[in-house]
Design a protein around this motif. Structure first.
Motif, short mmCIF file in Angstrom:
data_model
loop_
_atom_site.label_atom_id
_atom_site.label_comp_id
_atom_site.label_asym_id
_atom_site.label_seq_id
_atom_site.Cartn_x
_atom_site.Cartn_y
_atom_site.Cartn_z
N ALA A 56 -75.97 -7.65 31.65
CA ALA A 56 -75.51 -8.17 30.36
C ALA A 56 -74.03 -7.87 30.15
N ILE A 57 -73.59 -6.67 30.50
CA ILE A 57 -72.16 -6.33 30.36
C ILE A 57 -71.31 -7.21 31.27
N LEU A 58 -71.78 -7.46 32.48
CA LEU A 58 -71.02 -8.33 33.40
C LEU A 58 -70.92 -9.76 32.86
N LEU A 59 -72.00 -10.26 32.26
CA LEU A 59 -71.95 -11.59 31.66
C LEU A 59 -70.98 -11.62 30.48
N LEU A 60 -71.01 -10.59 29.66
CA LEU A 60 -70.08 -10.51 28.54
C LEU A 60 -68.64 -10.40 29.04
N THR A 61 -68.44 -9.68 30.14
CA THR A 61 -67.11 -9.55 30.73
C THR A 61 -66.61 -10.91 31.19
N ALA A 62 -67.49 -11.72 31.75
CA ALA A 62 -67.09 -13.08 32.16
C ALA A 62 -66.65 -13.90 30.95
#
Length: 126
Positions: free
Chosen positions: A17-23
């Motif tokens: 989820a954090i990686l998706l938000l980072t994108a």
């Protein structure tokens, strides 16, 4: 044993989820960032890359060395929070972030606290 599997899944899900938000924090057309990227210092760019690589490293590590992955997960959560604070205090870029981008960063902070909590829980189970 089931609690350990659940903790591993929670840590992995939180990192994804954090990686998706980072994108979504990338410049357009991918994300919501509207500020010019030419103002970002190389130091903060390296900080961002270290966080991203560490997040990616936790996912495979969690199934081979869960306790090490949990410690790295806690560190990644703290680094994410520090990066958001640095951006909100204009250390990364002098321009103000948009409201949508700031809300996205606040969600990353909440997810980082969840990552720290789940990683700590996993570490205690080992």
């Amino acid at each position: 044993m089931e609690r350990i599997k659940t903790s591993k899944r929670l840590v992995t899900s939180t990192i994804i989820a954090i990686l998706l938000l980072t994108a979504l924090e990338f410049p357009a057309p991918i994300g919501f960032e509207t500020r010019p990227q030419s103002d970002v210092s190389p130091l903060w760019l390296m900080f961002f890359l270290i966080i991203a690589v560490s997040e990616l490293a936790v996912i495979p590590l969690i199934y081979k060395h869960p306790k090490s992955a949990a410690k790295l997960g806690i560190l990644v959560g703290i680094l994410n929070i520090l990066q958001v604070l640095a951006d909100q205090f204009h250390l990364i870029q002098p321009e103000l972030a948009t409201v949508a981008y700031s809300l996205l960063e606040y969600i990353v902070v909440l997810m980082s606290f969840a990552l720290i909590y789940f990683s700590n829980k996993l570490m205690r189970e080992y």
